[in-house]
Design a protein around this motif. Structure first.
Motif, mmCIF file in Angstrom:
data_model
loop_
_atom_site.group_PDB
_atom_site.id
_atom_site.type_symbol
_atom_site.label_atom_id
_atom_site.label_comp_id
_atom_site.label_asym_id
_atom_site.label_seq_id
_atom_site.Cartn_x
_atom_site.Cartn_y
_atom_site.Cartn_z
ATOM 1 N N GLY A 175 -3.834 -22.052 -49.964
ATOM 2 C CA GLY A 175 -4.117 -23.399 -49.482
ATOM 3 C C GLY A 175 -4.923 -24.164 -50.502
ATOM 4 O O GLY A 175 -5.738 -23.596 -51.221
ATOM 5 N N VAL A 176 -4.676 -25.469 -50.559
ATOM 6 C CA VAL A 176 -5.398 -26.361 -51.454
ATOM 7 C C VAL A 176 -6.000 -27.471 -50.602
ATOM 8 O O VAL A 176 -5.274 -28.129 -49.848
ATOM 9 C CB VAL A 176 -4.452 -26.996 -52.501
ATOM 10 N N ILE A 177 -7.302 -27.661 -50.699
ATOM 11 C CA ILE A 177 -7.930 -28.785 -50.024
ATOM 12 C C ILE A 177 -7.919 -29.948 -50.999
ATOM 13 O O ILE A 177 -8.407 -29.834 -52.123
ATOM 14 C CB ILE A 177 -9.354 -28.444 -49.571
ATOM 15 N N ALA A 178 -7.308 -31.057 -50.574
ATOM 16 C CA ALA A 178 -7.157 -32.211 -51.459
ATOM 17 C C ALA A 178 -7.266 -33.502 -50.657
ATOM 18 O O ALA A 178 -7.080 -33.512 -49.438
ATOM 19 C CB ALA A 178 -5.807 -32.159 -52.160
ATOM 20 N N LEU A 179 -7.577 -34.577 -51.367
ATOM 21 C CA LEU A 179 -7.619 -35.905 -50.766
ATOM 22 C C LEU A 179 -6.324 -36.634 -51.079
ATOM 23 O O LEU A 179 -5.872 -36.668 -52.214
ATOM 24 C CB LEU A 179 -8.774 -36.727 -51.347
ATOM 25 N N VAL A 180 -5.730 -37.221 -50.057
ATOM 26 C CA VAL A 180 -4.588 -38.111 -50.230
ATOM 27 C C VAL A 180 -4.957 -39.392 -49.505
ATOM 28 O O VAL A 180 -5.138 -39.392 -48.290
ATOM 29 C CB VAL A 180 -3.286 -37.504 -49.661
ATOM 30 N N ASP A 215 -2.439 -28.931 -42.777
ATOM 31 C CA ASP A 215 -3.164 -29.809 -41.865
ATOM 32 C C ASP A 215 -2.563 -31.204 -41.791
ATOM 33 O O ASP A 215 -2.656 -31.875 -40.791
ATOM 34 C CB ASP A 215 -4.628 -29.966 -42.307
ATOM 35 N N SER A 216 -1.970 -31.633 -42.880
ATOM 36 C CA SER A 216 -1.508 -33.007 -43.002
ATOM 37 C C SER A 216 -0.122 -33.184 -42.414
ATOM 38 O O SER A 216 0.717 -32.292 -42.516
ATOM 39 C CB SER A 216 -1.482 -33.390 -44.479
ATOM 40 N N ILE A 221 -7.984 -39.098 -47.239
ATOM 41 C CA ILE A 221 -7.932 -38.146 -46.130
ATOM 42 C C ILE A 221 -7.934 -36.740 -46.706
ATOM 43 O O ILE A 221 -7.067 -36.377 -47.493
ATOM 44 C CB ILE A 221 -6.668 -38.358 -45.264
ATOM 45 N N GLU A 222 -8.935 -35.928 -46.296
ATOM 46 C CA GLU A 222 -9.015 -34.551 -46.773
ATOM 47 C C GLU A 222 -8.204 -33.646 -45.853
ATOM 48 O O GLU A 222 -8.315 -33.733 -44.637
ATOM 49 C CB GLU A 222 -10.472 -34.088 -46.783
ATOM 50 N N TYR A 233 3.215 -27.535 -58.945
ATOM 51 C CA TYR A 233 3.585 -27.973 -57.602
ATOM 52 C C TYR A 233 4.914 -28.734 -57.684
ATOM 53 O O TYR A 233 5.016 -29.749 -58.358
ATOM 54 C CB TYR A 233 2.502 -28.875 -57.023
ATOM 55 N N THR A 234 5.947 -28.230 -56.989
ATOM 56 C CA THR A 234 7.288 -28.806 -57.106
ATOM 57 C C THR A 234 7.596 -29.867 -56.058
ATOM 58 O O THR A 234 8.571 -30.603 -56.206
ATOM 59 C CB THR A 234 8.362 -27.711 -57.017
ATOM 60 N N ASP A 235 6.794 -29.931 -54.982
ATOM 61 C CA ASP A 235 7.037 -30.925 -53.943
ATOM 62 C C ASP A 235 5.778 -31.110 -53.109
ATOM 63 O O ASP A 235 4.736 -30.537 -53.409
ATOM 64 C CB ASP A 235 8.231 -30.527 -53.058
ATOM 65 N N GLY A 236 5.881 -31.929 -52.058
ATOM 66 C CA GLY A 236 4.743 -32.180 -51.190
ATOM 67 C C GLY A 236 3.737 -33.141 -51.808
ATOM 68 O O GLY A 236 4.021 -33.810 -52.796
ATOM 69 N N PRO A 237 2.541 -33.205 -51.236
ATOM 70 C CA PRO A 237 1.545 -34.180 -51.678
ATOM 71 C C PRO A 237 1.047 -33.962 -53.102
ATOM 72 O O PRO A 237 0.542 -34.891 -53.714
ATOM 73 C CB PRO A 237 0.394 -34.023 -50.686
#
Length: 93
Positions: A39-44, A77-78, A47-48, A15-19
């Motif tokens: 798509g990747v579902i992840a928590l930041v 989504d984020s 927040i999912e 992953y080169t950028d983003g969350p």
């Protein structure tokens, strides 16, 4: 025992950028091909969300395929993006 001529069935995601910037994953090749987008579902910060990524390049490294992916903020989504001043890991308010 593993056959040295066996076709690889996975690749490394970078992953080169983003969350998810700086993280790596392993994914399964489908029909011998890597995913062009996924798509990747992840928590930041608790927040999912679904984060969309698009392939930007591929290379062979130590006999493994490494594919770089860039964050697609418009289809995620984020509200996290590189342009909104929110750094990965900061709270989204």
């Amino acid at each position: 025992m593993t056959d040295a001529t066996q076709t690889p069935n996975s690749y490394v995601v970078e992953y080169t950028d983003g969350p998810l910037v700086g993280q790596t994953d392993k994914r399964i090749l489908v029909g011998g091909e890597y995913d062009k987008t996924f798509g990747v579902i992840a928590l930041v910060d608790g927040i999912e969300a679904n984060f969309e990524y698009h392939a930007t390049g591929a290379r062979e490294l130590n006999g493994e395929t490494h594919v770089t992916y860039s964050f697609d903020a418009a289809n995620s989504d984020s509200p996290v993006s590189d342009e909104d001043g929110v750094e990965p890991g900061e709270a989204l308010v």
